[in-house]
Design a protein around this motif. Structure first.
Motif, PDB file in Angstrom:
ATOM      1  N   ASP A   1      -4.555 -27.470  36.365  1.00  0.00           N
ATOM      2  CA  ASP A   1      -5.800 -26.887  35.880  1.00  0.00           C
ATOM      3  C   ASP A   1      -6.185 -25.605  36.594  1.00  0.00           C
ATOM      4  O   ASP A   1      -7.318 -25.159  36.552  1.00  0.00           O
ATOM      5  CB  ASP A   1      -6.945 -27.897  35.984  1.00  0.00           C
ATOM      6  CG  ASP A   1      -7.033 -28.552  37.351  1.00  0.00           C
ATOM      7  OD1 ASP A   1      -6.331 -28.095  38.263  1.00  0.00           O
ATOM      8  OD2 ASP A   1      -7.804 -29.509  37.491  1.00  0.00           O
TER       9      ASP A   1
ATOM     10  N   ALA B   1     -10.616 -18.867  32.833  1.00  0.00           N
ATOM     11  CA  ALA B   1     -10.363 -19.629  31.605  1.00  0.00           C
ATOM     12  C   ALA B   1     -10.056 -21.076  31.956  1.00  0.00           C
ATOM     13  O   ALA B   1      -8.965 -21.381  32.453  1.00  0.00           O
ATOM     14  CB  ALA B   1      -9.192 -19.014  30.828  1.00  0.00           C
ATOM     15  N   PRO B   2     -10.999 -21.982  31.706  1.00  0.00           N
ATOM     16  CA  PRO B   2     -10.729 -23.396  31.971  1.00  0.00           C
ATOM     17  C   PRO B   2      -9.587 -23.922  31.116  1.00  0.00           C
ATOM     18  O   PRO B   2      -9.445 -23.559  29.944  1.00  0.00           O
ATOM     19  CB  PRO B   2     -12.045 -24.085  31.590  1.00  0.00           C
ATOM     20  CG  PRO B   2     -13.081 -23.001  31.605  1.00  0.00           C
ATOM     21  CD  PRO B   2     -12.357 -21.753  31.203  1.00  0.00           C
ATOM     22  N   VAL B   3      -8.748 -24.762  31.725  1.00  0.00           N
ATOM     23  CA  VAL B   3      -7.651 -25.431  31.027  1.00  0.00           C
ATOM     24  C   VAL B   3      -7.707 -26.916  31.364  1.00  0.00           C
ATOM     25  O   VAL B   3      -7.746 -27.268  32.550  1.00  0.00           O
ATOM     26  CB  VAL B   3      -6.284 -24.839  31.438  1.00  0.00           C
ATOM     27  CG1 VAL B   3      -5.135 -25.650  30.826  1.00  0.00           C
ATOM     28  CG2 VAL B   3      -6.174 -23.379  30.999  1.00  0.00           C
TER      29      VAL B   3
ATOM     30  N   GLY C   1      -8.755 -25.989  27.408  1.00  0.00           N
ATOM     31  CA  GLY C   1      -9.850 -25.225  26.836  1.00  0.00           C
ATOM     32  C   GLY C   1      -9.333 -24.260  25.800  1.00  0.00           C
ATOM     33  O   GLY C   1      -8.137 -24.222  25.489  1.00  0.00           O
ATOM     34  N   THR C   2     -10.241 -23.478  25.255  1.00  0.00           N
ATOM     35  CA  THR C   2      -9.881 -22.491  24.238  1.00  0.00           C
ATOM     36  C   THR C   2     -10.309 -21.114  24.700  1.00  0.00           C
ATOM     37  O   THR C   2     -11.167 -20.954  25.583  1.00  0.00           O
ATOM     38  CB  THR C   2     -10.574 -22.801  22.903  1.00  0.00           C
ATOM     39  OG1 THR C   2     -12.000 -22.688  23.076  1.00  0.00           O
ATOM     40  CG2 THR C   2     -10.232 -24.203  22.414  1.00  0.00           C
TER      41      THR C   2
ATOM     42  N   GLY D   1     -13.946 -20.733  24.059  1.00  0.00           N
ATOM     43  CA  GLY D   1     -14.739 -21.375  25.088  1.00  0.00           C
ATOM     44  C   GLY D   1     -14.818 -20.536  26.352  1.00  0.00           C
ATOM     45  O   GLY D   1     -15.867 -20.462  26.999  1.00  0.00           O
ATOM     46  N   ALA D   2     -13.714 -19.903  26.726  1.00  0.00           N
ATOM     47  CA  ALA D   2     -13.706 -19.043  27.916  1.00  0.00           C
ATOM     48  C   ALA D   2     -14.603 -17.827  27.707  1.00  0.00           C
ATOM     49  O   ALA D   2     -15.349 -17.420  28.602  1.00  0.00           O
ATOM     50  CB  ALA D   2     -12.280 -18.612  28.244  1.00  0.00           C
TER      51      ALA D   2
ATOM     52  N   TYR E   1      -5.674 -26.132  24.375  1.00  0.00           N
ATOM     53  CA  TYR E   1      -6.862 -26.960  24.172  1.00  0.00           C
ATOM     54  C   TYR E   1      -6.670 -28.404  24.629  1.00  0.00           C
ATOM     55  O   TYR E   1      -7.640 -29.172  24.645  1.00  0.00           O
ATOM     56  CB  TYR E   1      -7.278 -26.917  22.704  1.00  0.00           C
ATOM     57  CG  TYR E   1      -6.382 -27.688  21.753  1.00  0.00           C
ATOM     58  CD1 TYR E   1      -6.800 -28.884  21.187  1.00  0.00           C
ATOM     59  CD2 TYR E   1      -5.121 -27.213  21.418  1.00  0.00           C
ATOM     60  CE1 TYR E   1      -5.997 -29.593  20.318  1.00  0.00           C
ATOM     61  CE2 TYR E   1      -4.306 -27.905  20.563  1.00  0.00           C
ATOM     62  CZ  TYR E   1      -4.746 -29.096  20.010  1.00  0.00           C
ATOM     63  OH  TYR E   1      -3.918 -29.795  19.151  1.00  0.00           O
TER      64      TYR E   1
ATOM     65  N   ASP F   1     -17.472 -30.149  19.679  1.00  0.00           N
ATOM     66  CA  ASP F   1     -17.752 -28.746  19.995  1.00  0.00           C
ATOM     67  C   ASP F   1     -16.659 -27.908  19.360  1.00  0.00           C
ATOM     68  O   ASP F   1     -15.519 -27.882  19.825  1.00  0.00           O
ATOM     69  CB  ASP F   1     -17.794 -28.529  21.513  1.00  0.00           C
ATOM     70  CG  ASP F   1     -17.949 -27.065  21.897  1.00  0.00           C
ATOM     71  OD1 ASP F   1     -18.294 -26.246  21.021  1.00  0.00           O
ATOM     72  OD2 ASP F   1     -17.718 -26.735  23.075  1.00  0.00           O
TER      73      ASP F   1
ATOM     74  N   GLY G   1     -15.194 -24.971  21.973  1.00  0.00           N
ATOM     75  CA  GLY G   1     -14.344 -25.321  23.107  1.00  0.00           C
ATOM     76  C   GLY G   1     -13.326 -26.404  22.843  1.00  0.00           C
ATOM     77  O   GLY G   1     -12.378 -26.567  23.613  1.00  0.00           O
TER      78      GLY G   1
ATOM     79  N   PRO H   1     -13.347 -29.659  23.310  1.00  0.00           N
ATOM     80  CA  PRO H   1     -13.104 -30.512  24.479  1.00  0.00           C
ATOM     81  C   PRO H   1     -12.503 -31.843  24.076  1.00  0.00           C
ATOM     82  O   PRO H   1     -12.740 -32.352  22.980  1.00  0.00           O
ATOM     83  CB  PRO H   1     -14.502 -30.693  25.077  1.00  0.00           C
ATOM     84  CG  PRO H   1     -15.429 -30.537  23.914  1.00  0.00           C
ATOM     85  CD  PRO H   1     -14.788 -29.500  23.033  1.00  0.00           C
TER      86      PRO H   1
END
Length: 809
Positions: A12, A40-42, A44-45, A48-49, A177, A311, A314, A316
């Motif tokens: 992550d 950029a969270p992983v 995620g999209t 979303g970032a 994602y 959502d 994103g 999730p």
């Protein structure tokens, strides 16, 4: 016993991301001098970032499919490892330093890559422009659907979300994602084949797995019992554990969704294989006569809704994202959630929660409306892998009960006039049946949704998308006349959110042009689903919705909320009555995809709408219903889906709106487990009474019939109403009152009315919600409502659709 071993580690990051022009970077080395990376969270999209970075607008979503999007992170280690990518949307290259390891063309496939690490490396993901790929020449299909555009989507293995103008915002799904993980090679059991079944009341747990480094006996354990697996080939172990008397898994309405932990012990270590549930799923009649399911031999009326992601931006896939919506589904008495072919495969956490909560899952393949190129060997091969991965991922999930070949593929072709030889999706059906027989033989396979009749959308066969009551503006009686066998979609309306959600979205006035942006419509149609709702407002309350919208928009929205609730309850009551041929109804949709009056029974914030409250009443496992049987009077239908008998008392009263009693009958009885009892009004009254005014012997002596089912101690289980002369919504004094009262350790709201109250609704000043809303109240009766998510002493107002009072509490 050693502690359970966890060998998968999330990769992550930290990750960063940049959006570039298509083809601007051929490889990771071209990223070195670029500026503009954002965290950029992983998992995620990209959307979303961008939202997290303050570079995203819900009102004007940034197009992403026309760009390349790069993700990158650093990975350290030494030796051989396996990198696993659960979901990459959609055209993705995976690079380790300057080496291209993978080029994936499907967001629905998982990939495992073996890598040799020698210190610090750069892992990069290049999501190439899907728009450019769709724009290149493709073989055209035999038909082009109205649902989604462009037509070349038939070749892409990506979600249709974002491509369906008219009812879905243009949010582009791009990015990793689903989780990315790493593990050492051979660090855990592999090639796991875990199956739970029931044979003559005994649970059977079968397991096959590969464990090359077992280092001794391999022991399978479940429910406090164990067996040693046989080594059938080097490093391959198989066995079967019989579990007499094992507690079965049930839908939450019919029993307890019992789950049992499964572990494997070898070489002093214990590996967690998750939890399983033991249950059987069978069809109670041939599919051609209509889908009808039994769980553990007990017929279940499957009711619920068609799922949408929690959502859209994103996407999730963790428990925290799914839990609020699924908990509301359970609270509403839903027994089934359908993940349709226009959506995407949800993460394992979704299915784990459905297992735990006792919610059946109907899972479609991600195929919808298009003429898919099943004659293309590459497409067929990818689809076979997709199906196998889906079923393998959910190989032990007891909530999964139906797998379908997609949504409206057969219907689309049939409605365009093609013969059965064209519209019948035989190739996909064969692939699903083959994979299910090998991996999940306990599942029911549905060729397509809808399918099963002379036409795939015939209402009296197979499964149908029933919009007679709803989009086609048919009267309530059509719900019975159509002889619906199983509605895998139904009852779509532009459901109005509660005032607090409209205020947050800036959509308080339905005359504002912005209002129409949140109203769904079928592409190419000259009507929308607000017009459908308005039709029933006019039919139920005898008003002109257009005039009301212009002159009194608040009243217009109030009657819209109330009408949807009435239609939902009336239709489901028809389908759940004794003697009904209908075995299921799934409402379209569960949750809105955008702010406004969308199809969802829950709005985009997660707040229930009037439709949700209506379904909560209509879906009760212990239920009382009233149906108009004409010359045979009214029939009371009493349902007990639970495993326990209920000592009950039933009362049927015929009154005027002011409460004057014209006739009344009552009876004490025992509702047996899993039983339905039907009683005519004549049987309850013990004499003739023209309950439906069918005999025309003069003016009716009553306006209202009220059925009440209580426990022997007086606790109300369910109520039902029959309106002889329609629903008079004209505001008048009805003696409405409301006050907070102490109810044990909690505070409840006591609501009473001297006259009949139609569409009683509570609006809170702050956050939270009542336990019921948009409900009728018999003359001279009261209700006590609990609250969720409010402070110690909530405040607000209570009104009724036909009442002139505004009561503060």
């Amino acid at each position: 016993m050693a502690l359970l071993r966890t060998v998968d580690r999330p990769l992550d990051g930290p990750w960063d991301m940049i959006v570039t022009e298509p083809g601007a970077c051929t490889g990771p080395e071209d990223l070195t001098n670029l500026a503009g990376f954002i965290p950029a969270p992983v998992p995620g999209t990209a959307a979303g970032a961008l939202r997290a970075a303050g570079r995203w607008s819900d009102r004007a979503p940034t197009p992403l499919h026309g760009s390349d999007i790069w993700y990158r992170t650093q990975i350290e280690g030494r030796g051989h490892e396996i990198l696993r990518f659960e979901g990459l949307a959609t055209l993705c290259e995976v690079w380790l330093d300057a080496e291209l390891l993978l080029a994936s063309r499907s967001m629905f496939l998982a990939h495992e890559l073996a890598v040799d690490l020698e210190g610090r490396h750069t892992l990069a993901l290049a999501f190439r422009s899907l728009a450019q790929d769709l724009a290149r020449p493709h073989k055209r299909g035999r038909w082009r659907p109205q649902l989604a555009t462009p037509g070349s989507l038939r070749h892409a293995r990506t979600t249709l979300l974002g491509f369906m103008p008219g009812w879905c915002p243009s949010v582009d799904a791009v990015g990793p994602y689903r989780p990315i993980t790493r593990r050492g090679e051979g660090a855990k059991p592999g090639e796991i084949d875990l199956r739970a079944s029931v044979e003559d009341g005994t649970g059977i747990l079968s397991l096959g797995l590969r464990l090359p480094e077992a280092g001794g006996p391999v022991t399978l354990r479940c429910d406090g019992r164990e067996t040693v697996l046989a080594e059938t080939a080097p490093g391959r172990f198989e066995g079967r554990l019989e579990l007499p008397g094992i507690a079965l898994w049930w839908p939450h309405t019919h029993g307890e969704p019992r789950l049992h932990a499964v572990t494997v012990a070898a070489g002093g270590e214990t590996f967690d294989l998750g939890r399983v549930g033991f249950r059987t799923i069978t069809q109670t009649r041939p599919f051609a006569e209509g889908l009808s399911l039994a769980v553990n031999g007990v017929p279940v009326f499957c009711r619920g809704a068609c799922w949408t992601p929690p959502d859209l931006v994103g996407l999730p896939g963790d428990r925290a994202a799914y839990a609020p919506s699924l908990s509301l589904a359970v609270e509403a008495g839903m027994t089934m959630i359908r993940v349709g072919g226009t959506m995407l495969y949800e993460a394992k956490a979704f299915h784990d929660l459905c297992d735990e909560l006792g919610l059946l899952v109907w899972q479609d393949l991600m195929l919808a409306n298009f003429d898919y190129p099943t004659d293309d060997p590459a497409f067929r091969s990818a689809l076979r892998t997709e199906i196998a991965q889906l079923l393998d991922r959910l190989q032990a999930s007891p909530s999964l009960c139906v797998v379908g070949g997609g949504s409206e593929v057969e219907q689309q072709a049939a409605m365009l006039g093609f013969p059965e030889s064209v519209w019948r999706a035989r190739a996909v059906e064969a692939m699903v049946r083959e994979a299910a027989a090998e991996i999940r033989p306990d599942l029911v396979v549905v060729p397509n949704s809808p399918s099963g009749g002379d036409l795939p959308f015939s209402t009296d066969a197979g499964v149908t998308h029933y919009y007679g009551v709803g989009a086609y503006c048919r009267p309530f009686a059509d719900a019975r006349r159509a002889e619906v066998r199983f509605a895998s979609e139904c009852l779509a309306f532009a459901n109005v959110p509660e005032p607090v959600s409209l205020a947050e979205a800036g959509l308080t006035d339905p005359r504002d042009p912005a209002w129409a942006l949140g109203v769904p419509r079928d592409r190419g149609a000259d009507w929308d689903f607000e017009g459908v709702r308005d039709h029933y407002v006019g039919a139920l309350y005898g008003v002109d919705p257009e005039s009301l919208r212009r002159d009194d928009p608040e009243r217009y929205l109030t009657l819209g909320r109330s009408a949807v609730a009435e239609v939902m309850e009336a239709t489901v009551s028809e389908w759940r009555r004794a003697g009904s041929v209908t075995a299921g109804g799934l409402v379209w949709l569960y949750r809105d995809l955008a702010p406004g009056a969308g199809w969802g029974v829950i709005d985009v914030t997660g707040r229930p709408k009037s439709a949700w409250y209506a379904l909560k009443r209509a879906f009760r496992p212990v239920q009382a219903l009233l149906t108009d049987e004409g010359l045979n009077g009214l029939h009371a239908h009493l349902l007990n889906e639970t495993a326990d008998p209920i000592e009950a008392h039933v009362t049927l009263a015929f009154t005027t709106a002011a409460g004057k009693v014209a006739a009344k009958g009552e009876r004490s009885l025992t509702l047996a487990p899993r039983a339905t009892v039907a009683l005519s009004s004549a049987a309850l009254l013990g004499r003739f009474f023209d309950a439906t005014a069918a005999y025309r012997f003069g003016p009716a002596a009553h306006d209202l019939a009220h059925l009440r089912l209580t426990r022997a101690d007086g606790t109300v289980l369910a109520e039902a109403f029959h309106h002889l002369a329609g629903r008079d919504a004209t505001p008048r004094e009805i003696g409405l009152s409301a006050a907070l009262v102490d109810d044990g350790d909690l505070v409840a709201l006591r609501i009473a009315a001297e006259r009949y109250a139609l569409g009683v609704h509570v609006v809170l000043d702050g956050e939270g919600r009542p336990s019921d809303n948009w409900f009728p109240l018999a003359p001279g009766s009261e209700r006590r409502l609990a609250f969720t998510g409010t402070g110690e002493r909530p405040s607000g107002t209570v009104r009724a659709v036909n009442g002139s009072e505004v009561v503060r509490f």
